[in-house]
Scaffold this motif. Structure first.
Motif, PDB file in Angstrom:
ATOM      1  N   PRO A 169       0.840  -1.209   0.000  1.00 50.65           N
ATOM      2  CA  PRO A 169       0.000   0.000   0.000  1.00 50.65           C
ATOM      3  C   PRO A 169       0.870   1.252   0.000  1.00 50.65           C
ATOM      4  CG  PRO A 169      -0.780  -1.584   1.629  1.00 50.65           C
ATOM      5  CD  PRO A 169       0.523  -2.100   1.130  1.00 50.65           C
ATOM      6  N   TRP A 170       0.546   2.194  -0.861  1.00 49.97           N
ATOM      7  CA  TRP A 170       1.397   3.372  -1.042  1.00 49.97           C
ATOM      8  C   TRP A 170       1.546   4.165   0.247  1.00 49.97           C
ATOM      9  CZ3 TRP A 170       4.660   5.424  -4.537  1.00 49.97           C
ATOM     10  CH2 TRP A 170       5.041   6.749  -4.350  1.00 49.97           C
ATOM     11  N   ASP A 171       0.437   4.392   0.969  1.00 51.75           N
ATOM     12  CA  ASP A 171       0.537   5.234   2.157  1.00 51.75           C
ATOM     13  C   ASP A 171       1.409   4.577   3.216  1.00 51.75           C
ATOM     14  OD1 ASP A 171      -1.293   3.227   2.627  1.00 51.75           O
ATOM     15  OD2 ASP A 171      -2.972   4.552   3.115  1.00 51.75           O
ATOM     16  N   MET A 172       1.221   3.266   3.456  1.00 52.76           N
ATOM     17  CA  MET A 172       2.033   2.598   4.458  1.00 52.76           C
ATOM     18  C   MET A 172       3.503   2.537   4.046  1.00 52.76           C
ATOM     19  SD  MET A 172       3.679  -0.248   5.714  1.00 52.76           S
ATOM     20  CE  MET A 172       3.359  -1.402   4.383  1.00 52.76           C
ATOM     21  N   ALA A 173       3.761   2.198   2.784  1.00 51.66           N
ATOM     22  CA  ALA A 173       5.141   1.988   2.336  1.00 51.66           C
ATOM     23  C   ALA A 173       5.891   3.287   2.094  1.00 51.66           C
ATOM     24  CB  ALA A 173       5.141   1.147   1.050  1.00 51.66           C
ATOM     25  N   GLU A 174       5.198   4.330   1.665  1.00 54.71           N
ATOM     26  CA  GLU A 174       5.880   5.573   1.283  1.00 54.71           C
ATOM     27  C   GLU A 174       5.557   6.738   2.217  1.00 54.71           C
ATOM     28  OE1 GLU A 174       8.169   5.606  -0.939  1.00 54.71           O
ATOM     29  OE2 GLU A 174       7.852   3.553  -1.633  1.00 54.71           O
ATOM     30  N   ASP A 175       4.266   7.091   2.327  1.00 51.39           N
ATOM     31  CA  ASP A 175       3.900   8.270   3.113  1.00 51.39           C
ATOM     32  C   ASP A 175       4.250   8.103   4.587  1.00 51.39           C
ATOM     33  OD1 ASP A 175       3.030   9.822   1.061  1.00 51.39           O
ATOM     34  OD2 ASP A 175       0.933   9.266   1.235  1.00 51.39           O
ATOM     35  N   PHE A 176       3.904   6.958   5.158  1.00 52.65           N
ATOM     36  CA  PHE A 176       4.163   6.770   6.583  1.00 52.65           C
ATOM     37  C   PHE A 176       5.663   6.684   6.861  1.00 52.65           C
ATOM     38  CE2 PHE A 176      -0.177   4.427   6.989  1.00 52.65           C
ATOM     39  CZ  PHE A 176      -0.826   5.610   6.680  1.00 52.65           C
ATOM     40  N   LYS A 177       6.390   6.035   5.974  1.00 56.28           N
ATOM     41  CA  LYS A 177       7.838   5.947   6.150  1.00 56.28           C
ATOM     42  C   LYS A 177       8.475   7.327   5.994  1.00 56.28           C
ATOM     43  CE  LYS A 177      10.389   4.074   2.917  1.00 56.28           C
ATOM     44  NZ  LYS A 177      11.043   3.070   2.046  1.00 56.28           N
ATOM     45  N   SER A 178       8.027   8.090   5.013  1.00 55.35           N
ATOM     46  CA  SER A 178       8.557   9.446   4.841  1.00 55.35           C
ATOM     47  C   SER A 178       8.248  10.316   6.049  1.00 55.35           C
ATOM     48  CB  SER A 178       7.964  10.083   3.579  1.00 55.35           C
ATOM     49  OG  SER A 178       8.317   9.343   2.431  1.00 55.35           O
ATOM     50  N   THR A 179       7.056  10.131   6.618  1.00 53.29           N
ATOM     51  CA  THR A 179       6.701  10.875   7.825  1.00 53.29           C
ATOM     52  C   THR A 179       7.648  10.537   8.964  1.00 53.29           C
ATOM     53  OG1 THR A 179       4.380  10.975   7.187  1.00 53.29           O
ATOM     54  CG2 THR A 179       4.874  11.235   9.528  1.00 53.29           C
ATOM     55  N   ALA A 180       7.902   9.248   9.170  1.00 51.51           N
ATOM     56  CA  ALA A 180       8.819   8.828  10.233  1.00 51.51           C
ATOM     57  C   ALA A 180      10.215   9.415  10.018  1.00 51.51           C
ATOM     58  CB  ALA A 180       8.887   7.306  10.279  1.00 51.51           C
ATOM     59  N   ASP A 181      10.704   9.348   8.791  1.00 49.78           N
ATOM     60  CA  ASP A 181      12.043   9.882   8.502  1.00 49.78           C
ATOM     61  C   ASP A 181      12.093  11.388   8.692  1.00 49.78           C
ATOM     62  OD1 ASP A 181      12.980   7.360   7.926  1.00 49.78           O
ATOM     63  OD2 ASP A 181      12.647   7.535   5.760  1.00 49.78           O
ATOM     64  N   THR A 182      11.017  12.079   8.334  1.00 50.56           N
ATOM     65  CA  THR A 182      10.978  13.532   8.506  1.00 50.56           C
ATOM     66  C   THR A 182      11.050  13.907   9.983  1.00 50.56           C
ATOM     67  OG1 THR A 182       9.647  13.744   6.493  1.00 50.56           O
ATOM     68  CG2 THR A 182       9.638  15.612   8.004  1.00 50.56           C
ATOM     69  N   VAL A 183      10.310  13.170  10.827  1.00 47.25           N
ATOM     70  CA  VAL A 183      10.356  13.440  12.264  1.00 47.25           C
ATOM     71  C   VAL A 183      11.739  13.134  12.824  1.00 47.25           C
ATOM     72  CG1 VAL A 183       9.444  12.727  14.513  1.00 47.25           C
ATOM     73  CG2 VAL A 183       7.891  13.079  12.588  1.00 47.25           C
ATOM     74  N   LEU A 184      12.349  12.022  12.383  1.00 45.24           N
ATOM     75  CA  LEU A 184      13.686  11.669  12.871  1.00 45.24           C
ATOM     76  C   LEU A 184      14.726  12.701  12.438  1.00 45.24           C
ATOM     77  CD1 LEU A 184      13.643   7.806  12.314  1.00 45.24           C
ATOM     78  CD2 LEU A 184      13.466   9.039  14.478  1.00 45.24           C
ATOM     79  N   ASP A 185      14.445  13.395  11.347  1.00 44.53           N
ATOM     80  CA  ASP A 185      15.332  14.478  10.904  1.00 44.53           C
ATOM     81  C   ASP A 185      15.048  15.792  11.636  1.00 44.53           C
ATOM     82  OD1 ASP A 185      16.606  12.805   9.140  1.00 44.53           O
ATOM     83  OD2 ASP A 185      15.394  13.399   7.413  1.00 44.53           O
ATOM     84  N   GLY A 186      14.038  15.780  12.533  1.00 40.02           N
ATOM     85  CA  GLY A 186      13.717  16.980  13.295  1.00 40.02           C
ATOM     86  C   GLY A 186      12.893  17.991  12.532  1.00 40.02           C
TER      87      GLY A 186
END
Length: 412
Positions: free
Chosen positions: A49-66
């Motif tokens: 699923p696009w949202d789980m594989a891409e959007d949610f992962k990008s969200t997590a990475d964005t938060v980890l980047d501050g």
């Protein structure tokens, strides 16, 4: 993927027909086994699923980047307050530490929340005299329901988290724990704005106007706290907070998958922001009418009515929305509950399992009649709308009035 889904459906139907009431540990074990099997199959699938594989992962990475995902991610990609973003970032970091791929870690929290709903459904529907196993049976059916399995373990979507918090809030309200009730429903609303549909039932269950005002205060305070947390934790400028609020309440206007918008688009999917300006007032009027019509129903009936009316009239739809009413349908054990779960499961499986195999042209062709067939599911939703005024099966029996002699004895 079809094997665990069919197995879950058969178990749910047999439990209904045979009035099985297995112990809670059996429901939890069965639910965990089915979800693990579905997740194992989903993880190995080249389609994700696009949202789980891409959007949610990008969200997590964005938060980890501050950085704030509401500010930096693509338009229409992320539109929730930071609670879920923090959860995703935590799972992403844990997966990196353990060497577990995101396709697994991204599904862990929804699956755990879904398992937590099993005992919550049991607790809220504990049987009374005449059907003492009702709560255990409904918990087992929830553990096995195919739409539930697909939303949590295949799609990795968030409704199980929102529902677990909302149902827990209803239980806390029943037990008179005002502050816990407000905190839980506030967290639920923070995970998804549709959780506001769960709030009226929680307020109805809360005793006294003072308690209800306390719950409302928490419901406003918790989302605000998470919104403001993005300033020190993610570096969001204070001047951008109003824009973050607007984004968190927005949604990409994808239409044509469901209901009346499928008629408008001829069954084709389309991005039409203009339909939001039409669809939102229609949806709001429908929900207000439902709130008035079921205002004297019990809290579970009112909540179920609001969720079903939303699904009947909404202009924007995601397959994961089908999970919303299932816990409340099982709590009330309505006529047609199992047919709804069956048909909704088949409809969702066609989208999740079959259409995801198709190329672009095959998907467009299949989408036309899949979108039109949503009216079958909608008709069943209309059929299972609850009664306006009836005692809820979860309500405890009324205590018989005390005789004067009993009252005197109690006082002494």
């Amino acid at each position: 993927m079809g094997l665990p889904l069919v197995a879950g459906l058969i178990l749910a139907l047999l439990a209904h027909r045979g009035k099985w009431a297995p112990p809670l540990v059996v429901a939890l074990g069965t639910g965990a086994a089915l979800r693990v099997v579905v997740m194992v199959v989903a993880v190995q699938d080249p389609w994700q699923p696009w949202d789980m594989a891409e959007d949610f992962k990008s969200t997590a990475d964005t938060v980890l980047d501050g950085r704030d995902p509401l500010v930096y991610l693509r338009e229409g990609g992320w539109h929730f307050l930071p609670l879920l973003a923090y959860l995703l970032a935590g799972m992403r970091e844990l997966g990196n530490f353990l060497g577990v791929p995101w396709t697994v870690m991204g599904r862990v929290v929804p699956v755990l929340a879904d398992l937590a709903l099993i005992p919550l459904v049991a607790k809220l529907t504990e049987g009374r005299e005449g059907d003492p196993g009702r709560g255990a049976r409904h918990a087992f059916q929830y553990a096995c329901a195919p739409p539930v399995l697909m939303v949590s373990a295949l799609h990795g979507q968030f409704p199980p988290i929102t529902l677990a918090l909302g149902v827990a809030a209803l239980l806390a309200a029943r037990n008179g724990r005002v502050h816990l009730t407000g905190l839980l429903i506030g967290l639920s609303v923070t995970t998804a704005n549709w959780a506001a549909l769960l709030l009226p039932g929680v307020l109805m269950t809360t005793r006294g106007w003072r308690g209800r005002l306390g719950v409302l205060g928490w419901t406003a305070l918790v989302p605000l706290a998470f919104l403001v947390s993005s300033v020190p934790l993610l570096g969001t400028p204070v001047r951008e907070l109003p824009e973050s609020v607007a984004k968190s309440l927005s949604a990409r206007a994808v239409i044509g998958d469901w209901g009346w918008t499928a008629l408008v688009t001829g069954g084709s999917q389309a991005v039409e922001p203009g339909f939001g300006r039409i669809g939102m007032p229609v949806l709001a009027l429908g929900l207000l009418a439902a709130a008035w019509w079921w205002r004297k129903a019990g809290p579970i009936r009112l909540t179920l009515a609001l969720l079903l009316v939303f699904l009947i009239v909404t202009y924007r739809f995601g397959t994961q929305y089908l999970l919303w009413p299932i816990p409340y349908l099982l709590m009330l054990s309505r006529r047609g509950t199992l047919p709804v779960i069956t048909v909704a499961g088949v409809w969702a499986a066609f989208g999740y399992v079959y259409m995801s195999r198709l190329d672009v042209f095959g998907w467009r062709d299949a989408h036309v009649w899949w979108a039109f067939s949503s009216f079958v599911v909608i008709a069943l939703f209309v059929y299972v709308l609850p009664e306006r005024r009836a005692p809820e099966p979860d309500e405890p029996p009324a205590e018989p009035p005390r005789s004067p002699s009993h009252a005197t004895a109690a006082s002494t």
